[in-house]
Design a protein around this motif. Sequence first.
Motif, PDB file in Angstrom:
ATOM      1  N   ILE A  70      43.956   4.868  25.187  1.00 17.66           N
ATOM      2  CA  ILE A  70      42.852   5.920  24.777  1.00 17.66           C
ATOM      3  C   ILE A  70      43.393   6.438  23.154  1.00 17.66           C
ATOM      4  CG2 ILE A  70      44.196   7.731  26.036  1.00 17.66           C
ATOM      5  CD1 ILE A  70      41.784   9.178  26.375  1.00 17.66           C
ATOM      6  N   SER A  71      42.598   6.733  22.295  1.00 15.06           N
ATOM      7  CA  SER A  71      43.042   7.108  21.049  1.00 15.06           C
ATOM      8  C   SER A  71      42.005   8.250  20.745  1.00 15.06           C
ATOM      9  CB  SER A  71      43.198   6.112  20.349  1.00 15.06           C
ATOM     10  OG  SER A  71      42.042   5.514  19.802  1.00 15.06           O
ATOM     11  N   ARG A  72      42.268   8.924  19.714  1.00 17.92           N
ATOM     12  CA  ARG A  72      41.243   9.918  19.104  1.00 17.92           C
ATOM     13  C   ARG A  72      41.402   9.829  17.542  1.00 17.92           C
ATOM     14  NH1 ARG A  72      41.772  15.382  21.935  1.00 17.92           N
ATOM     15  NH2 ARG A  72      40.309  16.126  20.587  1.00 17.92           N
ATOM     16  N   ASP A  73      40.180  10.330  17.087  1.00 15.01           N
ATOM     17  CA  ASP A  73      40.256  10.435  15.437  1.00 15.01           C
ATOM     18  C   ASP A  73      39.614  11.937  15.240  1.00 15.01           C
ATOM     19  OD1 ASP A  73      39.833  10.496  12.695  1.00 15.01           O
ATOM     20  OD2 ASP A  73      39.226   8.584  12.640  1.00 15.01           O
ATOM     21  N   ASN A  74      40.473  12.778  15.088  1.00 12.63           N
ATOM     22  CA  ASN A  74      39.782  14.165  15.123  1.00 12.63           C
ATOM     23  C   ASN A  74      39.101  14.468  13.632  1.00 12.63           C
ATOM     24  OD1 ASN A  74      40.776  14.838  17.712  1.00 12.63           O
ATOM     25  ND2 ASN A  74      42.506  15.859  16.458  1.00 12.63           N
ATOM     26  N   ALA A  75      39.274  13.651  12.711  1.00  9.73           N
ATOM     27  CA  ALA A  75      38.586  13.694  11.613  1.00  9.73           C
ATOM     28  C   ALA A  75      37.024  13.407  11.782  1.00  9.73           C
ATOM     29  CB  ALA A  75      39.159  12.949  10.434  1.00  9.73           C
TER      30      ALA A  75
END
Length: 122
Positions: A70-75
């Motif tokens: 799992i990962s995320r890119d808040n931009a």
Amino acid sequence: QVQLVESGGGLVQAGGSLRLSCAASGRTYNTYVMGWFRQAPGKAREFLAAINWNGGSTDYADSVKGRFTISRDNAKNTVYLQLNSLKPEDTAVYYCAARSRWGGLRDEYAYWGQGTQVTVSS
């Protein structure tokens, strides 16, 4: 309020990979804990993974640890789930979810997407 839309599902052969995406809308998305779940026909919904607001903490179900990431890119207001070494038993509808705090019961999420189908052929 957070709205979630999953994408990236499809048909893949056993041993293959997919990357699921979950696009979120809402002003407070960047503060939310994001999770991924799945539900196969006739089975209960299963927790897979969670990530805290800045990606500094993650949690995985034992059944997918080492295969899913799992990962995320808040931009981009997007959370991802990388699925590797897929097996036919990974076939399910995959959902992303959001909640406001880290910790607590793994399946207590306030907001849910509509899901994306993943089918793994043998």
